[in-house]
Design a protein around this motif. Structure first.
Motif: not given
Length: 160
Positions: A19-25
Motif C-alpha cells: 500500500d502507500q505506506h509500504g505494508n503488504n495488506p
C-alpha cells in the motif's frame, strides 16, 4: 526504467503488492499479545485445544465374521463334495468359490492388521477363517484331482 519498459502490458510484469505506506495488506499481522522472543511459543490467546474430529475412523473395520463364515461354508462344502462326488462331481469345483475368498481375504486382512490399517479386534476370527480357507481349498483341489484321475482311468480302461 519500469518493469515493462513502456512497451505495453507484459505477461511477465508483476505488480507490487504494497500500500502507500509500504505494508503488504495480504500479510499476516503480528498478534497483539506476542510478548515472547520465541517465534514458536504458543500464544496465550490460542490456549484452546486444537480441533479433534469426533467419531473419526483411523482404520478399517475388520471382516473377521465374514472370513470365518466363508471358511466354515467352504469346509462344509468339502464334506458335501466328498459325499456327493459320485453323483455330482462339479460340486467340488464349485466349492472353490467358497474356499478361495476366505484364504485371500484373510491374507490381505491379516496384513492390513499388521500394518495398522485395519482394526485388530477381529484377528482371531480372521486367522481361523484364513486357515479354514487354506484347508478347504487344498481339500477341494485334492477331491478334483482324485475325480479327474478316476475319470481318466475310466476312459483309458474302456468298457469292461
Amino acid at each position: 526504467m519500469s518493469a515493462n519498459s513502456g512497451r505495453g502490458p507484459s505477461a511477465f510484469y508483476k505488480p507490487q503488492i504494497v500500500d502507500q505506506h509500504g505494508n503488504n495488506p495480504f500479510a499476516d499481522a503480528a498478534p497483539p499479545d506476542a510478548t515472547s522472543d520465541n517465534p514458536y511459543a504458543a500464544l496465550e490467546s490460542w490456549a484452546e485445544p486444537a480441533y479433534q474430529p469426533s467419531r473419526y475412523e483411523t482404520s478399517l473395520p475388520h471382516r473377521g465374521g465374514l472370513v470365518l463364515t466363508f471358511g466354515w461354508l467352504g469346509i462344509a462344502g468339502v464334506f458335501l463334495s466328498v459325499l456327493g462326488a459320485l453323483y455330482y462331481w462339479p460340486l467340488a469345483v464349485l466349492n472353490l468359490a467358497l474356499t478361495l475368498p476366505p484364504w485371500l481375504w484373510g491374507r490381505s486382512d491379516l496384513r492390513a492388521m499388521l500394518s495398522g490399517a485395519m482394526d485388530v479386534s477381529g484377528r482371531d476370527k480372521t486367522k481361523l477363517g484364513h486357515v479354514l480357507g487354506i484347508i478347504g481349498t487344498a481339500a477341494s483341489l485334492l477331491i478334483v484331482c482324485v475325480l479327474l484321475g478316476v475319470l481318466v482311468y475310466e476312459i483309458l480302461a474302456g468298457p469292461q
